[in-house]
Each structure stands twice: as C-alpha cells, then as structure tokens.
Design a protein around this motif. Structure first.
Motif, short mmCIF file in Angstrom:
data_model
loop_
_atom_site.label_atom_id
_atom_site.label_comp_id
_atom_site.label_asym_id
_atom_site.label_seq_id
_atom_site.Cartn_x
_atom_site.Cartn_y
_atom_site.Cartn_z
N PRO A 61 0.84 -1.21 0.00
CA PRO A 61 0.00 0.00 0.00
C PRO A 61 0.88 1.25 0.00
N GLN A 62 0.38 2.28 -0.61
CA GLN A 62 1.13 3.52 -0.73
C GLN A 62 0.87 4.45 0.43
N THR A 63 -0.32 4.36 1.00
CA THR A 63 -0.69 5.30 2.07
C THR A 63 -1.19 4.52 3.25
N LEU A 64 -1.29 5.21 4.42
CA LEU A 64 -1.79 4.56 5.65
C LEU A 64 -3.25 4.14 5.50
N PRO A 65 -4.13 5.00 4.98
CA PRO A 65 -5.53 4.52 4.81
C PRO A 65 -5.62 3.27 3.92
N GLU A 66 -4.80 3.26 2.88
CA GLU A 66 -4.85 2.08 2.02
C GLU A 66 -4.39 0.84 2.79
N ALA A 67 -3.36 1.01 3.64
CA ALA A 67 -2.85 -0.12 4.42
C ALA A 67 -3.91 -0.62 5.41
N LEU A 68 -4.63 0.33 6.05
CA LEU A 68 -5.68 -0.07 7.00
C LEU A 68 -6.82 -0.80 6.29
N ALA A 69 -7.17 -0.30 5.13
CA ALA A 69 -8.25 -0.95 4.37
C ALA A 69 -7.85 -2.37 3.98
N ALA A 70 -6.60 -2.55 3.56
CA ALA A 70 -6.13 -3.89 3.18
C ALA A 70 -6.12 -4.81 4.39
N LEU A 71 -5.76 -4.25 5.56
CA LEU A 71 -5.73 -5.06 6.78
C LEU A 71 -7.14 -5.52 7.15
N ARG A 72 -8.12 -4.59 7.05
CA ARG A 72 -9.50 -4.97 7.38
C ARG A 72 -10.01 -6.04 6.39
N THR A 73 -9.64 -5.92 5.13
CA THR A 73 -10.07 -6.93 4.14
C THR A 73 -9.50 -8.31 4.48
N ALA A 74 -8.21 -8.32 4.87
CA ALA A 74 -7.58 -9.59 5.23
C ALA A 74 -8.22 -10.20 6.47
N GLU A 75 -8.54 -9.33 7.47
CA GLU A 75 -9.18 -9.84 8.69
C GLU A 75 -10.56 -10.44 8.38
N ALA A 76 -11.32 -9.76 7.52
CA ALA A 76 -12.65 -10.27 7.16
C ALA A 76 -12.53 -11.62 6.45
N ARG A 77 -11.53 -11.69 5.58
CA ARG A 77 -11.34 -12.97 4.87
C ARG A 77 -10.95 -14.08 5.83
N ILE A 78 -10.10 -13.76 6.81
CA ILE A 78 -9.69 -14.76 7.81
C ILE A 78 -10.89 -15.20 8.63
N ARG A 79 -11.74 -14.22 9.02
CA ARG A 79 -12.94 -14.60 9.81
C ARG A 79 -13.85 -15.53 9.00
N GLY A 80 -14.01 -15.19 7.72
CA GLY A 80 -14.86 -16.04 6.88
C GLY A 80 -14.31 -17.46 6.77
N LEU A 81 -12.99 -17.55 6.55
CA LEU A 81 -12.38 -18.87 6.47
C LEU A 81 -12.50 -19.61 7.80
N GLN A 82 -12.34 -18.85 8.90
CA GLN A 82 -12.45 -19.49 10.22
C GLN A 82 -13.87 -20.01 10.45
N GLU A 83 -14.90 -19.23 10.03
CA GLU A 83 -16.29 -19.67 10.20
C GLU A 83 -16.54 -20.94 9.38
N ARG A 84 -16.02 -20.96 8.14
CA ARG A 84 -16.21 -22.14 7.31
C ARG A 84 -15.53 -23.37 7.92
N LEU A 85 -14.27 -23.16 8.39
CA LEU A 85 -13.56 -24.28 9.02
C LEU A 85 -14.33 -24.76 10.25
N ASP A 86 -14.84 -23.81 11.05
CA ASP A 86 -15.58 -24.18 12.26
C ASP A 86 -16.84 -24.97 11.89
#
Length: 940
Positions: A15-40
């Motif tokens: 990411p080039q900027t801090l907001p972009e980095a935060l947005a990418a982090l939130r996207t990754a966390e959402a994807r991890i939660r989704g994968l965790q729910e499916r695994l569960d």
C-alpha cells in the motif's frame, strides 16, 4: 526426510498510504474470519477437533471442538490443553498405545490411529486420530499438529449391519427358510445346507443337476414347478408354489417356494433365485384344527349353543349351524353383518342399545363382554331372548382384532325372572328349577344370606341361612379365591352391576364353574345399601368356550402322538406281515403239501405272534413306567449277585451267536428294585449279544465312585454313529438296524432309561463305529452288607421272567363229565378255544355271545367252569361277575377271566371281583390246557 516448509503467502502490492494499508488489513481480517467460520462449520458437521502439542514437552493446545469431542469442560484461549497423560487414561486399555504414539515423533510425516475413549459422563466414543510430525533440518521433531474425528456413528452403523446380518441368518434358521439358485446356462441347481437337507440331497457347492433335484419332488407337483418356471421366465414377476419332498421315515414334507428371475448385466435372464419355507407343521395343524372344529361344532350343536367369531377387518362373521336356528334364519343365506342383523332379527326396542354396546366393546378392544337382547325370528315370528358372551383377542393389531364367543337362548330364564317379581315362594321354586341360587348382602354387615340353591351349586345341602366371607371363600377354587373374594367384597358398596365367572370345589372333589351376577340395592336416597345377586352353573358353557382356546394345544399334542403312532405302526406291522402272509400261504396250499414246509410256515407264524406279544408287553411296560404306574421296591442289591443271576439267562443266546461273555471285576451295592435292575441288565446284555459280530465279546463289570456305582456293559459290535447315538433311548428307534436282519423292536433301551431314572439313576451310551458300544448304568450306592436276595432265589441263575417253564400239555384223560361255558362275542376267539378243548374230549364247551345270554346260560347249565371275556357288547365282564355272585344258583361257579386286557390293574380288579384266575390273550396253548386240567380236577 524432513517435511518441506509451509509455502510462503503470495506477494501483494505494497500500500502507498496509511488509509490504504488499514483498508487492506480490514479486508484480510474479514477474509480470515470467513475462512475461520467455514472451518468451524466443517468441524461442527464432521465432529472434528484440531490439536497441537510440543513434541518435546507434550504440552499443547485444543480448539473448542476437541473439548466437545472428549466431553471435557472448555478452557480459556491460551490455556494449555489437558495433559497427554490425562487424556491417555480416558482411552481403553487395549487401545492405549503411548509408546507407539511417542515413537511416531521420530518419523516426520502423517500418522493415524483409531481408539475408543470413555468420557467423564460415561459415554463411549470411537475416535480417528491423525497427526503430522514436522522435523527441522537436523531431523529433530519441532511441531506436532493433528485432528480428532468422532466417527462413533459410522462404527455403530457397521456394528448394527453385522448384527442385522447375524439376525437375518438366525431368522432364516428359526423360520426354517432356505435358499436356492438355478443357473439357466448350466442347468444346475445350487442349494444352501438347509435346502439340501430338506430336498434330501448331499450339500455340494457345485450344485446338483436339474434332473436330480426334480426327482425328489412329489410327482403330482412337477407340473406346478414347470408352470412356475415358465411363468416367471415370461413375465419377470415372482411366482409362488407349494411342493412336497419325501421325509426319511416316510410321508412328505410340505414346502412353500418363491421363485424370482435373475438378470445379467445386459438385462437378459441368467437364472432363478428362490426360497423354500417348511410349512409341514401348518398343513398338519390345519388338518387337525379342522377336525377339532368339527368336534367342537358337534358338541355345541348337541348343547344347543351357537358359536360365532368376528374379525374387525372382515365384513361378515363366522357362524355354526345353531346360530341360524337361534336367529330364525335360513342357513343358505349365510351369516349377517351387524347392521343386517339389527334390522332383520333384533327387537326394535333393543336394537339401539345393542348397537351402542357392541360399538363400545370394539372401541375398548379388550376383555369379555355379555349382552342380553330380544329377537323376533323371521322364520316363525316368535320372540326369543338371547344371551351373547364374547371374548376379544387383544394380541392382534387393532385393525384385525378378533372376537369370538357363544350365543345361548335364555328365553326360559327371562320368563322365569319376570315371574320372580311375584311372591318369594314362586321365586324360590323357579330358581330351583333353573338351577339359580340367590343371595343378598346389606351394606355395613359382614354376613350374606344364601338360599339353599346357592349351597346346592357348591355340592352342599343346607337351608337358607346367613354365611360369612370366610365360609364363602372356602367353596371357591384355591386358584380363584383371592381375586374373586377381593372383587366381591369391594362390590358390596359399589353402584354398578357386577358379573363374573369362577370355579368352585365340591366336597367330593368336583370342580364346577359358577356364573354370578349382582346389582346394587338402593336406599330411599338412591345410594347403594347392599346387593342382590344370582348364581348359576355355567360349567358346560365354560367348557365349550375353553374348547375353542384349547384347539392349538390339542393340535400340538396330536402331532407328537402321530409321530409315536407312526413308529408303533411300523413295528406292529412287521410281525403282522409274517403272520398274515404265512397264514395265507397255508390256506392257499393243498392238504398234501410238504408237511415239513408247512411246519416251517407255522413256526414263522408262531414266532411272529410271540414277537408281537413281546412288543405289546414292552409297550405296556414303557407306558406304565412313563406315567409312574410301576411299583418299585427300594432295596440294597449286590452287583456281584445281580451279574451272577443275569449271565446264565443270556448264555444260550451268546453261545448260539458265537459271542463270548466276560465277567470282570464286579463291586458295589446299589439301592434299587432288584427285579427291575435285573431286567435292565438283561436288556443291555441281550442287545450287546444281538448286535455283536460272530466271535465277538461282551464284557460286564462295575465300579464304585463315591456315593454312586457304575455298572458297565460293553460289546465289540459294529458300533453306533454319533448322529444316531443321541437317539438311542427313543422308543421304536432302532438306529438303522432295521435292515440288519436282527430281530428287535427298538423299545428295550427306552424301558432301560425309564426304569433306571425311576430308581434314581441315569444311563449313558458311548460308541465308536467299528469298535463297539458301551452302556453305563449309574445308581446310588447302598451300605455294604445289606444286599438283597435276588427274587425267586435266583442269585446264581434261573428264568429271566421268573416264571417256571411250562410243562408239556400232553393229552390227558378227561373227567367223566366236564362242562365249560365260554362267554365271548368274538367267533374267532370262541373257535380257537373250541379247537384247543378238542384235546380234552371229555370237556363239553358251550358259547354265549354276550353278557346277558351268558348269565342265563350259567343259570340254566350250571357249568363246572366259566371262561369270561371282560369286554362284551352289552355289559362288561365285571357286570357279569356281579350278577353271577348275586344269584344263589350261580354264586359258587368258578370263573376265569380270559381277556386281552393285560395291565396289573385289570388283573387285580378281576381277581378282587371273584375270578379264580386271570388268563391273558393271545392264548398260550400249553398253558391253557394246563389251567383247564388244574381247575377241572386230576382227571383233566
């Protein structure tokens, strides 16, 4: 080898900027939660938990599913999982393989194991454990990651499938169902072991030819078999048929067969598969049930009782002939359904009540029920009262529930009951005429008032009087006393009618059925103040109803008797065949035929007759033993004296057959009946000689074993096959020796077994084919020195029967005048006696053909001797004896019973009644003439 490292995540654009980095982090966390729910969700549905342990310390972590699978309380995130030692203790000891699990740490890769655990709540679960071991570059374990899957359900399904397979096989065996297959290409039939046994062919995995199999089928059933084959082949639908296969002992086994078509991969027929169901018992049961039903219907018709049965899912009931007469209907029209019966026959005032009561009884679906109503008979317009009693079979499903019962015309009883409303005197007269007893009881009082008929129904003569419950109970049959008295006492204050049937025991031992009906007596406030009731004898009705319930028992008993009678018939027909055959030969030859040849034929007839007589005596002996009618002594019997007495009695038979008798060490004193024990030993010795080989040997010895003594008889004969040895003591079962040419009836060992067991012992049989057999009699030991003398002074030999050998009859000089009267209805028997007395020319014989003419002849002729048959067409021999003894003219006549009744009770009864002797049929020529000579004086 070490496991390759986990692949690195794919590179992403930085990411080039801090907001972009935060947005990418939130996207990754959402994807991890989704994968965790499916695994569960996957873990939840598959009952799978994930665990991890340090290979060195065995400390690890569990996800929440692991706690659920192991039944342990869940720990907080970050808290170490339960220790490996704690979880190992939950594993079944036979599945616990700690060393094996630890050993896998030295091998990188995937490992698996199946274990059973017992959770803290006691539940047993099946787990499939899989884990991966990671190593570093030096080959040391660095990480252990795995899963637990609870597959208990799969294991239960597999276990249940195995159980169902076993249950199916057991059901086939219990249901006597067998399986077969016909291959169209080879034309061979394959039977399972049960089917092979039914068909009567040896079991062969290669099958048998179609011709072999069909040769075993009853010829009348072959057409149905061929038709079934063509029908199934043409239509593809299964077909059923009934066919018969021969039984080894004669007769036919009835089978029900179902055939289905088997198709190949191309859809073309390749064979037939089918089952065989043995329905022989059902066929025989149906036959016997039909016979019982005919007898029952005849009894009901004689008693003027209607019989009916009704099944809920069938439109019409079943009636016997008397039902049509009771309702005034034409039997040609068949039975009526309830609606038609209510419309055509039942009185209009009773129709609605009867419909309601019947409907309520069917809804209730259990118990007995009684209904009284009036009918107007269509046949003659007469008004009659009928009583219907029914019982419902609660074992059937509700939809097919069955009821059956009786119908009795109670018009006379109803008329009498109406007259009871008159005076008390008329009521007592009427009840006495109908056999009804009346009683009254007052509330709050212990006594009951019975009229004299109440006592009469219980076989007691007593006037009307007060009676208490203790005396009432004394008349009731012990088996019915407690429930009947409890119910009756509780009904005194009840406001409902009461009706019941029970048994009473008369002073002379008779058991009679009593039906009782009572109603409450109400006071001025309408409250129960006591009861009034009636009793009547319902024995005949109860017997008729009981006959319906006893049909199945009668069928089972008849089947057992039929099998025994079949064996007896075979044994009786064998000597009868010789007697009848040689008799016909004698009648068919000319008088000038070879005398020696005729003499041989006569010898065969005599031998067969003696064999038949011995067989009948054995049957009587076995019958008396089985019913406990034998009178046995209990004495101390010295085994040595017993053997010494028995061996000479069989020595002649042994010498004739070339068999050596060996007496070995004989010891011990037994407690037994000396006569019966000698009979047992002689039977065993005789069998050992008969079924031995020429030049063989029979050994006898005894041994003391503590409180018992074993008496052994062993032979060197051909032996008995194991499958036949278990039937050695069955009556008339000769264990395959029928074709050996050795004469016998197959009943001797059965008598041995019954006698030994009656004396408190037991008998064993051991045998090996080609080596011989050994029979061991075990009896209780008796005190030494108390040995009984053998009967008849036979400690060292004598006659096997205890009877003296008959002296030659000869031709004696007849008395000057001797008159004999023979009372006998059988002309052949009379002719035989006449021919025998022809050897005593001075004896004059007259014959009376029945009892009454015999009495008249005795009075008129005053004979010197009366020969009396005990079974006569008009009166029996005992009645003849009573008449002769009661008349002074004939009271002193000497009478001898000459009868085929040979039981000890028959002999004792005749001698007690006044006979001077008892001679049994068939008549022994020599003994008969000896008896005549003895009774008619020295000159005879």
């Amino acid at each position: 080898m070490n496991e390759p490292p986990d692949p690195a995540p794919a590179p992403t654009e930085t990411p080039q900027t801090l907001p972009e980095a935060l947005a990418a982090l939130r996207t990754a966390e959402a994807r991890i939660r989704g994968l965790q729910e499916r695994l569960d969700l996957v873990q939840e549905f598959s009952d799978t938990g994930i665990f991890e342990r340090d290979p060195l310390t065995m400390i690890g972590t569990w996800d929440r599913h692991m706690y659920r699978i192991w039944g342990l309380p869940e720990r907080a995130v970050g808290t170490p999982a339960p220790s490996y030692d704690d979880t190992s203790r939950m594993i079944f000891s036979e599945d616990r393989l700690r060393g094996a699990f630890v050993a896998t740490l030295s091998r990188a890769g995937v490992h698996a194991q199946r274990v059973r655990i017992r959770r803290p709540d006691g539940e047993v679960r099946n787990l499939h454990t899989q884990w991966r071991v990671h190593h570093d570059a030096e080959g040391r374990p660095t990480r252990l990651l795995g899963i637990n899957t609870d597959d208990t359900g799969v294991y239960e399904l597999a276990r249940r499938a195995e159980q169902l397979s076993g249950e199916l096989d057991a059901a086939l065996k219990l249901g006597r169902i067998s399986i077969w297959r016909q291959d169209l290409a080879s034309g061979r039939l394959h039977f399972d072991e049960r089917a092979s046994d039914i068909v009567g062919l040896p079991f062969s995995p290669e099958g048998v030819s179609l011709e072999q199999a069909r040769a075993r089928i009853h010829p009348d059933d072959l057409a149905a078999v061929l038709e079934s084959e063509q029908q199934t082949l043409a239509s593809g639908a299964h077909t059923d048929m009934e066919l018969r296969y021969p039984l080894p002992g004669g007769g036919w086994r009835h089978m029900l067969s179902r055939r289905a078509l088997q198709l190949g991969a191309d859809g073309e027929p390749v064979g037939f598969v089918g089952v065989l169901l043995d329905v022989s018992d059902r066929v025989e049961q149906n036959r016997l049930t039909l016979e019982s039903a005919h007898r029952l219907e005849a009894a009901a018709e004689a008693a003027r009782i209607g019989l009916w049965s009704n099944q809920r899912d069938r439109p019409l009931p079943s009636w016997n002939g008397r039902m049509y007469a009771l309702f005034g209907l034409d039997p040609q029209g068949g039975p009526l359904a309830l609606d038609d019966l209510l419309t055509r026959c039942v009185h209009a005032d009773d129709s609605a009540r009867l419909r309601t009561e019947v409907a309520a009884w069917w809804r209730r679906g259990q118990g007995d029920h009684t209904i009284e109503f009036r009918v107007v008979r269509p046949s003659d317009g007469e008004l009659r009262w009928l009583l219907v009693r029914g019982s419902m079979d609660t074992a059937r499903p509700t939809a097919s529930r069955r009821a059956e019962g009786v119908v009795i015309d109670i018009t006379e009883q109803q008329q009498t009951l109406r007259q009871l409303r008159g005076t008390v005197a008329r009521m007592q007269l009427t009840t006495r005429a109908l056999g009804l007893g009346t009683w009254t009881a007052s509330r709050g009082h212990a006594e009951i008032i019975w009229d004299e008929q109440m006592f009469g129904l219980r076989g007691v003569v007593s006037p009307t009087r007060r009676i208490f419950n203790e005396e009432v109970a004394s008349f009731v049959h012990p088996d019915d006393r407690q429930p009947i008295m409890s119910d009756q006492i509780g009904r005194v204050s009840d406001s409902q009618p009461w009706r019941h049937s029970f048994r009473v025991l008369w002073p002379d031992g008779q058991v009679r059925w009593i039906s009782s009906q009572s109603v409450p007596v109400l006071d001025e406030h309408g409250q129960p103040d006591g009861r009034i009731g009636v009793n009547w004898d319902s024995t005949e009705t109860q017997l008729a109803a009981a006959a319906l319930r006893e049909r199945e028992v009668a069928v089972a008993e008849s089947q057992a008797k039929s099998q025994a009678m079949s064996r007896i018939s075979h044994e009786l027909r064998t000597p009868l065949n010789a007697m009848l055959g040689f008799t016909q030969l004698l009648r068919g030859t000319q008088d000038d035929a070879d005398p020696e040849r005729r003499s041989r034929w006569l010898a065969h007839v005599e031998d067969a007759g003696r064999h038949l007589l011995a067989l009948i005596d054995d049957v009587l002996e076995l019958s008396r033993a089985e019913v406990g009618a034998l009178k046995l002594a209990s004495e101390a019997v010295d085994c040595a004296a017993l053997v010494n007495a028995a061996l000479p009695l069989v020595a002649g038979s042994a010498q004739e057959r070339g068999v050596t008798l060996r007496r070995e060490a004989v010891e011990g004193v037994v407690q037994a009946d000396p006569v019966r024990l000698r009979q047992v030993l002689i039977n065993l010795l005789s069998n050992a000689i008969k079924y031995n080989r020429p030049g063989g040997e029979v050994r006898v010895w005894s041994q003391v074993h503590g409180e018992r003594v074993a008496l052994h008889v062993a032979d060197t004969g051909v032996g008995i096959a194991p499958d036949r040895l278990k039937h050695a003591f069955e009556p008339f079962n000769r264990l395959g020796a029928e074709a050996s040419g050795v004469e016998g009836s197959g009943i001797g060992l059965a008598i041995v077994k019954v006698l030994v067991e009656t004396m408190g012992g037991q008998v064993e049989a051991h045998s090996q084919l080609g080596q011989g057999s050994e029979f061991i009699v075990w009896l209780p030991s008796a005190a030494p020195g108390a040995a009984a003398t053998m009967p008849g002074g036979m400690a060292s030999g004598g006659s096997a029967s205890g009877d003296a050998a008959p002296a030659p009859a000869g031709v004696a000089t007849a008395p000057p005048s001797a008159r004999v009267l023979y009372i006998e209805d059988n002309p052949v028997n009379a002719l035989l006696v006449r021919e025998m007395l022809a050897h005593r020319p001075a004896v004059t014989l007259s014959v009376a053909e029945d009892g009454r003419s015999g009495i008249a002849s005795a009075r008129a002729q005053q004979p010197d001797l009366v020969l009396l048959d005990m079974q006569l067409p008009d009166i029996d021999g005992h009645a003849v004896l009573r008449a002769l003894r009661a008349d002074p003219r004939t009271a002193a006549l000497r009478c001898v019973a000459l009868s085929a009744n040979a039981t000890p009770d028959d002999v004792a009864a005749a001698l007690t009644a006044g006979c001077v002797d008892y001679w049994t049929k068939p008549i022994d020529f020599r003994r008969f003439l000896e008896g005549i000579d003895r009774l008619l004086g020295p000159a005879a």
